[in-house]
Design a protein around this motif. Structure first.
Motif, PDB file in Angstrom:
ATOM      1  N   LEU A 240       0.828  -1.208   0.000  1.00 45.16           N
ATOM      2  CA  LEU A 240       0.000   0.000   0.000  1.00 45.16           C
ATOM      3  C   LEU A 240       0.862   1.258   0.000  1.00 45.16           C
ATOM      4  O   LEU A 240       0.520   2.253  -0.643  1.00 45.16           O
ATOM      5  CB  LEU A 240      -0.940   0.011   1.206  1.00 45.16           C
ATOM      6  CG  LEU A 240      -2.074  -1.005   1.178  1.00 45.16           C
ATOM      7  CD1 LEU A 240      -2.813  -1.002   2.508  1.00 45.16           C
ATOM      8  CD2 LEU A 240      -3.016  -0.718   0.031  1.00 45.16           C
ATOM      9  N   GLN A 241       1.970   1.205   0.705  1.00 46.11           N
ATOM     10  CA  GLN A 241       2.870   2.357   0.755  1.00 46.11           C
ATOM     11  C   GLN A 241       3.470   2.628  -0.626  1.00 46.11           C
ATOM     12  O   GLN A 241       3.566   3.782  -1.055  1.00 46.11           O
ATOM     13  CB  GLN A 241       3.979   2.119   1.772  1.00 46.11           C
ATOM     14  CG  GLN A 241       4.932   3.280   1.906  1.00 46.11           C
ATOM     15  CD  GLN A 241       6.058   2.991   2.876  1.00 46.11           C
ATOM     16  OE1 GLN A 241       6.340   1.841   3.197  1.00 46.11           O
ATOM     17  NE2 GLN A 241       6.704   4.039   3.340  1.00 46.11           N
ATOM     18  N   ILE A 242       3.841   1.581  -1.325  1.00 47.02           N
ATOM     19  CA  ILE A 242       4.397   1.746  -2.672  1.00 47.02           C
ATOM     20  C   ILE A 242       3.331   2.305  -3.608  1.00 47.02           C
ATOM     21  O   ILE A 242       3.595   3.227  -4.387  1.00 47.02           O
ATOM     22  CB  ILE A 242       4.955   0.408  -3.197  1.00 47.02           C
ATOM     23  CG1 ILE A 242       6.102  -0.071  -2.310  1.00 47.02           C
ATOM     24  CG2 ILE A 242       5.415   0.549  -4.643  1.00 47.02           C
ATOM     25  CD1 ILE A 242       6.572  -1.482  -2.610  1.00 47.02           C
ATOM     26  N   CYS A 243       2.124   1.769  -3.523  1.00 46.84           N
ATOM     27  CA  CYS A 243       1.032   2.266  -4.371  1.00 46.84           C
ATOM     28  C   CYS A 243       0.703   3.719  -4.041  1.00 46.84           C
ATOM     29  O   CYS A 243       0.407   4.510  -4.940  1.00 46.84           O
ATOM     30  CB  CYS A 243      -0.209   1.387  -4.216  1.00 46.84           C
ATOM     31  SG  CYS A 243      -0.021  -0.240  -4.972  1.00 46.84           S
ATOM     32  N   SER A 244       0.774   4.066  -2.778  1.00 46.24           N
ATOM     33  CA  SER A 244       0.529   5.451  -2.374  1.00 46.24           C
ATOM     34  C   SER A 244       1.587   6.381  -2.974  1.00 46.24           C
ATOM     35  O   SER A 244       1.269   7.473  -3.456  1.00 46.24           O
ATOM     36  CB  SER A 244       0.537   5.555  -0.852  1.00 46.24           C
ATOM     37  OG  SER A 244       0.421   6.886  -0.440  1.00 46.24           O
ATOM     38  N   ARG A 245       2.826   5.946  -2.957  1.00 46.30           N
ATOM     39  CA  ARG A 245       3.907   6.741  -3.538  1.00 46.30           C
ATOM     40  C   ARG A 245       3.707   6.899  -5.046  1.00 46.30           C
ATOM     41  O   ARG A 245       3.915   7.982  -5.596  1.00 46.30           O
ATOM     42  CB  ARG A 245       5.258   6.084  -3.245  1.00 46.30           C
ATOM     43  CG  ARG A 245       6.428   6.957  -3.586  1.00 46.30           C
ATOM     44  CD  ARG A 245       7.779   6.392  -3.164  1.00 46.30           C
ATOM     45  NE  ARG A 245       7.729   5.341  -2.180  1.00 46.30           N
ATOM     46  CZ  ARG A 245       8.233   4.119  -2.368  1.00 46.30           C
ATOM     47  NH1 ARG A 245       8.816   3.803  -3.496  1.00 46.30           N
ATOM     48  NH2 ARG A 245       8.175   3.219  -1.415  1.00 46.30           N
ATOM     49  N   ILE A 246       3.272   5.830  -5.701  1.00 48.47           N
ATOM     50  CA  ILE A 246       2.991   5.904  -7.136  1.00 48.47           C
ATOM     51  C   ILE A 246       1.866   6.902  -7.382  1.00 48.47           C
ATOM     52  O   ILE A 246       1.929   7.725  -8.295  1.00 48.47           O
ATOM     53  CB  ILE A 246       2.628   4.509  -7.691  1.00 48.47           C
ATOM     54  CG1 ILE A 246       3.857   3.601  -7.683  1.00 48.47           C
ATOM     55  CG2 ILE A 246       2.036   4.608  -9.089  1.00 48.47           C
ATOM     56  CD1 ILE A 246       3.548   2.139  -7.982  1.00 48.47           C
ATOM     57  N   ARG A 247       0.845   6.855  -6.558  1.00 45.31           N
ATOM     58  CA  ARG A 247      -0.301   7.776  -6.694  1.00 45.31           C
ATOM     59  C   ARG A 247       0.143   9.225  -6.505  1.00 45.31           C
ATOM     60  O   ARG A 247      -0.262  10.110  -7.260  1.00 45.31           O
ATOM     61  CB  ARG A 247      -1.373   7.406  -5.669  1.00 45.31           C
ATOM     62  CG  ARG A 247      -2.531   8.351  -5.620  1.00 45.31           C
ATOM     63  CD  ARG A 247      -3.526   8.024  -6.689  1.00 45.31           C
ATOM     64  NE  ARG A 247      -4.697   8.881  -6.525  1.00 45.31           N
ATOM     65  CZ  ARG A 247      -5.258   9.540  -7.507  1.00 45.31           C
ATOM     66  NH1 ARG A 247      -4.802   9.420  -8.725  1.00 45.31           N
ATOM     67  NH2 ARG A 247      -6.295  10.297  -7.298  1.00 45.31           N
ATOM     68  N   GLN A 248       0.971   9.466  -5.508  1.00 42.26           N
ATOM     69  CA  GLN A 248       1.437  10.828  -5.245  1.00 42.26           C
ATOM     70  C   GLN A 248       2.262  11.373  -6.403  1.00 42.26           C
ATOM     71  O   GLN A 248       2.131  12.539  -6.764  1.00 42.26           O
ATOM     72  CB  GLN A 248       2.261  10.873  -3.959  1.00 42.26           C
ATOM     73  CG  GLN A 248       1.444  10.703  -2.711  1.00 42.26           C
ATOM     74  CD  GLN A 248       2.311  10.564  -1.469  1.00 42.26           C
ATOM     75  OE1 GLN A 248       3.527  10.414  -1.546  1.00 42.26           O
ATOM     76  NE2 GLN A 248       1.672  10.597  -0.308  1.00 42.26           N
ATOM     77  N   ARG A 249       3.109  10.526  -6.964  1.00 40.80           N
ATOM     78  CA  ARG A 249       3.949  10.964  -8.081  1.00 40.80           C
ATOM     79  C   ARG A 249       3.197  10.951  -9.401  1.00 40.80           C
ATOM     80  O   ARG A 249       3.613  11.605 -10.353  1.00 40.80           O
ATOM     81  CB  ARG A 249       5.188  10.076  -8.184  1.00 40.80           C
ATOM     82  CG  ARG A 249       6.150  10.289  -7.044  1.00 40.80           C
ATOM     83  CD  ARG A 249       7.495   9.670  -7.292  1.00 40.80           C
ATOM     84  NE  ARG A 249       7.431   8.405  -7.995  1.00 40.80           N
ATOM     85  CZ  ARG A 249       8.053   7.303  -7.631  1.00 40.80           C
ATOM     86  NH1 ARG A 249       8.788   7.301  -6.553  1.00 40.80           N
ATOM     87  NH2 ARG A 249       7.960   6.204  -8.336  1.00 40.80           N
ATOM     88  N   GLY A 250       2.134  10.162  -9.466  1.00 35.29           N
ATOM     89  CA  GLY A 250       1.338  10.096 -10.684  1.00 35.29           C
ATOM     90  C   GLY A 250       1.910   9.189 -11.753  1.00 35.29           C
ATOM     91  O   GLY A 250       1.386   9.131 -12.859  1.00 35.29           O
ATOM     92  N   THR A 251       2.968   8.475 -11.429  1.00 30.72           N
ATOM     93  CA  THR A 251       3.606   7.594 -12.405  1.00 30.72           C
ATOM     94  C   THR A 251       4.343   6.471 -11.681  1.00 30.72           C
ATOM     95  O   THR A 251       4.676   6.595 -10.500  1.00 30.72           O
ATOM     96  CB  THR A 251       4.593   8.375 -13.297  1.00 30.72           C
ATOM     97  OG1 THR A 251       5.171   7.487 -14.250  1.00 30.72           O
ATOM     98  CG2 THR A 251       5.690   9.026 -12.483  1.00 30.72           C
ATOM     99  N   THR A 252       4.611   5.405 -12.417  1.00 25.71           N
ATOM    100  CA  THR A 252       5.384   4.298 -11.856  1.00 25.71           C
ATOM    101  C   THR A 252       6.875   4.469 -12.112  1.00 25.71           C
ATOM    102  O   THR A 252       7.666   3.632 -11.678  1.00 25.71           O
ATOM    103  CB  THR A 252       4.935   2.956 -12.471  1.00 25.71           C
ATOM    104  OG1 THR A 252       5.105   3.018 -13.886  1.00 25.71           O
ATOM    105  CG2 THR A 252       3.499   2.648 -12.122  1.00 25.71           C
ATOM    106  N   GLU A 253       7.237   5.539 -12.777  1.00 28.00           N
ATOM    107  CA  GLU A 253       8.647   5.767 -13.099  1.00 28.00           C
ATOM    108  C   GLU A 253       9.489   5.761 -11.827  1.00 28.00           C
ATOM    109  O   GLU A 253       9.179   6.435 -10.851  1.00 28.00           O
ATOM    110  CB  GLU A 253       8.802   7.103 -13.818  1.00 28.00           C
ATOM    111  CG  GLU A 253      10.175   7.306 -14.401  1.00 28.00           C
ATOM    112  CD  GLU A 253      10.247   8.561 -15.252  1.00 28.00           C
ATOM    113  OE1 GLU A 253      11.272   9.245 -15.164  1.00 28.00           O
ATOM    114  OE2 GLU A 253       9.271   8.838 -15.973  1.00 28.00           O
TER     115      GLU A 253
END
Length: 98
Positions: free
Chosen positions: A27-40
């Motif tokens: 969930l933390q990783i997905c949250s970080r992806i959401r905040q950045r808006g990308t999986t880069e």
């Protein structure tokens, strides 16, 4: 009853909770992806490896008829599936407004 028989339910409950807690780290990783808006900059490796691991452990639990192993790995398998789908979605559809 022996000491081992007395302790086993508590040990089992602790193992279930700690393992599911570990699976929730995605969930933390997905949250970080959401905040950045990308999986880069974020690899899918942890999700994929855990997904495969849960699949193998789930099969093992079914073969051994071990309900604890089955329960934990069904939860893990489902969570990792959700994480992988979210990762794939965000790879294909990055957020433009972030």
């Amino acid at each position: 009853m022996t000491l081992a028989e007395d302790v086993l339910p508590y040990l089992s409950f602790s193992a279930i909770c700690s393992t599911i807690g570990l699976f929730l780290c995605g969930l933390q990783i997905c949250s970080r992806i959401r905040q950045r808006g990308t999986t880069e900059g974020t690899g899918s490796g942890p999700f994929l490896i855990t997904f495969i691991s849960c699949a193998f452990w789930l099969q093992y639990g079914v073969l051994k008829q071990d309900n604890v192993v089955i329960l934990v790995n069904v939860v893990g398998f489902m969570l990792q599936s959700c994480y992988l789908l979210y990762y794939y979605w965000m790879t294909r559809h990055p957020l433009q407004d972030v």
